[in-house]
Design a protein around this motif. Sequence first.
Motif, PDB file in Angstrom:
ATOM      1  N   GLU A 207       0.828  -1.206   0.000  1.00  0.00           N
ATOM      2  CA  GLU A 207       0.000   0.000   0.000  1.00  0.00           C
ATOM      3  C   GLU A 207       0.869   1.266   0.000  1.00  0.00           C
ATOM      4  O   GLU A 207       0.548   2.259  -0.667  1.00  0.00           O
ATOM      5  CB  GLU A 207      -0.927  -0.007   1.219  1.00  0.00           C
ATOM      6  N   ILE A 208       1.969   1.217   0.724  1.00  0.00           N
ATOM      7  CA  ILE A 208       2.881   2.361   0.768  1.00  0.00           C
ATOM      8  C   ILE A 208       3.547   2.567  -0.584  1.00  0.00           C
ATOM      9  O   ILE A 208       3.691   3.695  -1.057  1.00  0.00           O
ATOM     10  CB  ILE A 208       3.931   2.161   1.885  1.00  0.00           C
ATOM     11  N   LYS A 209       3.939   1.471  -1.230  1.00  0.00           N
ATOM     12  CA  LYS A 209       4.523   1.570  -2.574  1.00  0.00           C
ATOM     13  C   LYS A 209       3.534   2.196  -3.550  1.00  0.00           C
ATOM     14  O   LYS A 209       3.904   3.041  -4.369  1.00  0.00           O
ATOM     15  CB  LYS A 209       4.927   0.183  -3.074  1.00  0.00           C
ATOM     16  N   ARG A 210       2.267   1.779  -3.470  1.00  0.00           N
ATOM     17  CA  ARG A 210       1.239   2.325  -4.375  1.00  0.00           C
ATOM     18  C   ARG A 210       1.046   3.812  -4.141  1.00  0.00           C
ATOM     19  O   ARG A 210       0.912   4.588  -5.094  1.00  0.00           O
ATOM     20  CB  ARG A 210      -0.080   1.578  -4.205  1.00  0.00           C
ATOM     21  N   ALA A 211       1.016   4.228  -2.874  1.00  0.00           N
ATOM     22  CA  ALA A 211       0.841   5.647  -2.551  1.00  0.00           C
ATOM     23  C   ALA A 211       2.019   6.460  -3.084  1.00  0.00           C
ATOM     24  O   ALA A 211       1.838   7.539  -3.660  1.00  0.00           O
ATOM     25  CB  ALA A 211       0.716   5.821  -1.035  1.00  0.00           C
ATOM     26  N   TYR A 212       3.218   5.932  -2.912  1.00  0.00           N
ATOM     27  CA  TYR A 212       4.427   6.608  -3.406  1.00  0.00           C
ATOM     28  C   TYR A 212       4.399   6.743  -4.928  1.00  0.00           C
ATOM     29  O   TYR A 212       4.643   7.827  -5.476  1.00  0.00           O
ATOM     30  CB  TYR A 212       5.658   5.832  -2.948  1.00  0.00           C
ATOM     31  N   ARG A 213       4.095   5.647  -5.618  1.00  0.00           N
ATOM     32  CA  ARG A 213       4.083   5.663  -7.081  1.00  0.00           C
ATOM     33  C   ARG A 213       3.003   6.596  -7.621  1.00  0.00           C
ATOM     34  O   ARG A 213       3.211   7.289  -8.633  1.00  0.00           O
ATOM     35  CB  ARG A 213       3.875   4.243  -7.617  1.00  0.00           C
ATOM     36  N   LYS A 214       1.871   6.648  -6.946  1.00  0.00           N
ATOM     37  CA  LYS A 214       0.789   7.539  -7.375  1.00  0.00           C
ATOM     38  C   LYS A 214       1.215   8.995  -7.262  1.00  0.00           C
ATOM     39  O   LYS A 214       0.990   9.805  -8.179  1.00  0.00           O
ATOM     40  CB  LYS A 214      -0.460   7.283  -6.533  1.00  0.00           C
ATOM     41  N   LEU A 215       1.855   9.336  -6.140  1.00  0.00           N
ATOM     42  CA  LEU A 215       2.310  10.713  -5.945  1.00  0.00           C
ATOM     43  C   LEU A 215       3.383  11.090  -6.961  1.00  0.00           C
ATOM     44  O   LEU A 215       3.346  12.177  -7.545  1.00  0.00           O
ATOM     45  CB  LEU A 215       2.862  10.882  -4.530  1.00  0.00           C
ATOM     46  N   MET A 216       4.335  10.194  -7.190  1.00  0.00           N
ATOM     47  CA  MET A 216       5.400  10.490  -8.142  1.00  0.00           C
ATOM     48  C   MET A 216       4.859  10.621  -9.558  1.00  0.00           C
ATOM     49  O   MET A 216       5.350  11.435 -10.350  1.00  0.00           O
ATOM     50  CB  MET A 216       6.471   9.394  -8.087  1.00  0.00           C
ATOM     51  N   SER A 217       3.826   9.851  -9.867  1.00  0.00           N
ATOM     52  CA  SER A 217       3.191   9.957 -11.186  1.00  0.00           C
ATOM     53  C   SER A 217       2.533  11.322 -11.362  1.00  0.00           C
ATOM     54  O   SER A 217       2.590  11.923 -12.432  1.00  0.00           O
ATOM     55  CB  SER A 217       2.146   8.839 -11.355  1.00  0.00           C
ATOM     56  N   GLN A 218       1.931  11.835 -10.282  1.00  0.00           N
ATOM     57  CA  GLN A 218       1.251  13.119 -10.360  1.00  0.00           C
ATOM     58  C   GLN A 218       2.229  14.269 -10.581  1.00  0.00           C
ATOM     59  O   GLN A 218       1.854  15.309 -11.122  1.00  0.00           O
ATOM     60  CB  GLN A 218       0.460  13.356  -9.073  1.00  0.00           C
ATOM     61  N   THR A 238       9.007  19.553  -9.354  1.00  0.00           N
ATOM     62  CA  THR A 238      10.100  18.597  -9.136  1.00  0.00           C
ATOM     63  C   THR A 238      10.615  18.669  -7.705  1.00  0.00           C
ATOM     64  O   THR A 238      10.984  17.641  -7.108  1.00  0.00           O
ATOM     65  CB  THR A 238      11.248  18.864 -10.130  1.00  0.00           C
ATOM     66  N   GLU A 239      10.642  19.856  -7.130  1.00  0.00           N
ATOM     67  CA  GLU A 239      11.086  20.004  -5.744  1.00  0.00           C
ATOM     68  C   GLU A 239      10.173  19.242  -4.792  1.00  0.00           C
ATOM     69  O   GLU A 239      10.624  18.608  -3.847  1.00  0.00           O
ATOM     70  CB  GLU A 239      11.125  21.484  -5.352  1.00  0.00           C
ATOM     71  N   GLN A 240       8.863  19.311  -5.070  1.00  0.00           N
ATOM     72  CA  GLN A 240       7.921  18.582  -4.233  1.00  0.00           C
ATOM     73  C   GLN A 240       8.145  17.078  -4.370  1.00  0.00           C
ATOM     74  O   GLN A 240       8.069  16.336  -3.391  1.00  0.00           O
ATOM     75  CB  GLN A 240       6.482  18.942  -4.647  1.00  0.00           C
ATOM     76  N   ALA A 241       8.440  16.642  -5.580  1.00  0.00           N
ATOM     77  CA  ALA A 241       8.697  15.220  -5.822  1.00  0.00           C
ATOM     78  C   ALA A 241       9.938  14.755  -5.060  1.00  0.00           C
ATOM     79  O   ALA A 241       9.995  13.614  -4.582  1.00  0.00           O
ATOM     80  CB  ALA A 241       8.866  14.970  -7.317  1.00  0.00           C
ATOM     81  N   LYS A 242      10.938  15.634  -4.933  1.00  0.00           N
ATOM     82  CA  LYS A 242      12.152  15.274  -4.196  1.00  0.00           C
ATOM     83  C   LYS A 242      11.842  15.008  -2.730  1.00  0.00           C
ATOM     84  O   LYS A 242      12.406  14.087  -2.122  1.00  0.00           O
ATOM     85  CB  LYS A 242      13.186  16.400  -4.319  1.00  0.00           C
ATOM     86  N   GLU A 243      10.956  15.816  -2.148  1.00  0.00           N
ATOM     87  CA  GLU A 243      10.576  15.611  -0.753  1.00  0.00           C
ATOM     88  C   GLU A 243       9.856  14.276  -0.586  1.00  0.00           C
ATOM     89  O   GLU A 243      10.067  13.554   0.400  1.00  0.00           O
ATOM     90  CB  GLU A 243       9.682  16.756  -0.266  1.00  0.00           C
ATOM     91  N   ILE A 244       9.009  13.943  -1.552  1.00  0.00           N
ATOM     92  CA  ILE A 244       8.291  12.666  -1.517  1.00  0.00           C
ATOM     93  C   ILE A 244       9.282  11.507  -1.612  1.00  0.00           C
ATOM     94  O   ILE A 244       9.160  10.499  -0.907  1.00  0.00           O
ATOM     95  CB  ILE A 244       7.270  12.600  -2.665  1.00  0.00           C
TER      96      ILE A 244
END
Length: 257
Positions: A207-218, A238-244
């Motif tokens: 579930e954590i992997k899915r949440a991470y991949r969804k956010l990075m996709s966005q 991109t900066e927000q993606a780095k924090e994720i």
Amino acid sequence: MFKFIGVIAGFLLFGFFGSILGYIVGAIIDRARALGAGGMNPLTNALRQGVFLETVFLLMGKLAKADGQISQIEIDHVEQFIQKLGMTTDHRTQAIRWFNKGADPAFEIEPTCKRFMSICGQTRDLKQVLLVYLIVIALADGHFHPVEEALLTEVARYLGYDQAAFKQLMDMVLNQSRFGSQQTNPAEALDDAYKALGVTKENTDQEIKRAYRKLMSQYHPDKLMGQGMPEDMIAVATEQAKEIQLAYDLIKKNRNI
């Protein structure tokens, strides 16, 4: 496909010049079919980019003035934001004009939000990125005033977010921003990392992997640009993606994923 059919049909019926005409007509049909299947019209994309930028700066102005006064910290943040976008002098002037218009007490957000929805509302990622930018801007002075939260909640409602969905997004962004700062307590850092992904310790690894991949996709640059995100603003996303990514790396290390 149709342009080649057009060439053959045009040549058989009208000779060489008929084949040219057939190619042009066929190309138009192919283009129309591509757009119907989800292709991006460059004119529509340019319009989305313009509307996105205008909406960001209008609402930035509204947020900055929401607590009654625009602080020097907020002004500096807007300037840094403009510099980060690499705007030309003319574009900077227009952005400041939008910001000042939004800061006018008479400015109403409803028409701006409705226009944004009519042009960019079909793409969930653009709506979410807009809200993320505004939340980050509200945090620029280090305080999240109740009046700012109320304004952001109203904007979110116009963008189709119910209160629970917006609260979850806001918590994620708050913790992404906090996670990017220096952490002295490892336990607090891990808690912030989970919140930054919108998950809890009780979630499974999958579930954590899915949440991470969804956010990075966005926040994927190609995806955002394809939906109409101005190219200059990709660096901010991109900066927000780095924090994720940092948050997910800490969770992975802790859970041995």
